[in-house]
Design an enzyme around this catalytic site. Sequence first.
Site, short mmCIF file in Angstrom:
data_model
loop_
_atom_site.label_atom_id
_atom_site.label_comp_id
_atom_site.label_asym_id
_atom_site.label_seq_id
_atom_site.Cartn_x
_atom_site.Cartn_y
_atom_site.Cartn_z
N LYS A 116 -3.75 -7.54 -6.56
CA LYS A 116 -4.98 -8.29 -6.40
C LYS A 116 -6.10 -7.37 -5.89
CE LYS A 116 -2.67 -12.60 -5.04
NZ LYS A 116 -3.18 -13.48 -6.10
N ARG A 127 5.36 -19.19 -9.88
CA ARG A 127 6.07 -20.01 -10.88
C ARG A 127 7.50 -19.51 -11.09
NH1 ARG A 127 1.50 -18.59 -15.09
NH2 ARG A 127 0.43 -18.52 -13.07
#
Length: 301
Positions: free
Chosen positions: A82, A156
Amino acid sequence: MTPKELANRAKEELEPLGVEVEILGRDQIEELGMKAFLAVSKGSANEPQFIIMRWNGDKDSDRKIALVGKGVTYDSGGYSIKPGDSMVTMFNDMAGAAAVIGAMKAIGKSKLEKNVVALVAACENLISGEAYKPGDIIGSMAGKTIEIVSTDAEGRLTLADALYYAATIEKADKIIDVATLTGACVIALGNVNMGAITNNDDLMDEIKEASELAGEPVWQLPSNEEYKEQIKGTFSDLKNSGGRGAGTITAGLFLGEFVNNTPWVHLDIAGKAYSSNENGYLPKGATGIPVKTLYNFVKNA
């Protein structure tokens, strides 16, 4: 907040209320075949923890609700790292886990006559020589293979194994998962609505009713079959990212591949879990959304 610290806090808060808390370490997680969850955890020196919380409030019923929370206690993005500014609040990437733990505390304190299991696959998503990488193909508890497009689509993966556990080991009748899953949800809905994906409109109606009682609005997103084309794998069954377009929808549909056709609702709380300003009764920082929605849902289920 390491995975072990999160697990310890769950025990401290819930066991005095009669909630059973079981914590599984790496070896037990490996025995279960949770390969997707373990892949995310590999880059961290802190051991993953699978936290199982059970409230058996109706001993005359075999009906069971599962609440599954994303428990990534810190998310650097892994090798798909990130930007620096985006990492500052990534300690809050376990907000889904905090929400289901909070809901279990409310359920236990109120002694609801319901059977509920809450599940958290807790780990950190960091970088090391052991960390998983873009281009890897990994397994899962469900036996489905997953091509890693982005290591920053990690939540996920942890949820996939937890959801499959809820459906097949716990044999839950209804499953709700809660996650700070996608930045795309913030783009789509801002900090007003939670996003939702479901495979069962009747269950979605129950969640909508609970969210209205709680004052925690939710917006159901479409789940057309065509969106599933974006998460089909090239060299595997699935890939863990469908790209920028409809990112919240495709992430939710990825999770739907692991619920074994159990009625299920996914709540994406990326825009609601953390606030940079005070807003009404909500404080600056972690908001606790959607604890009240989950509580009302269980109470009225």
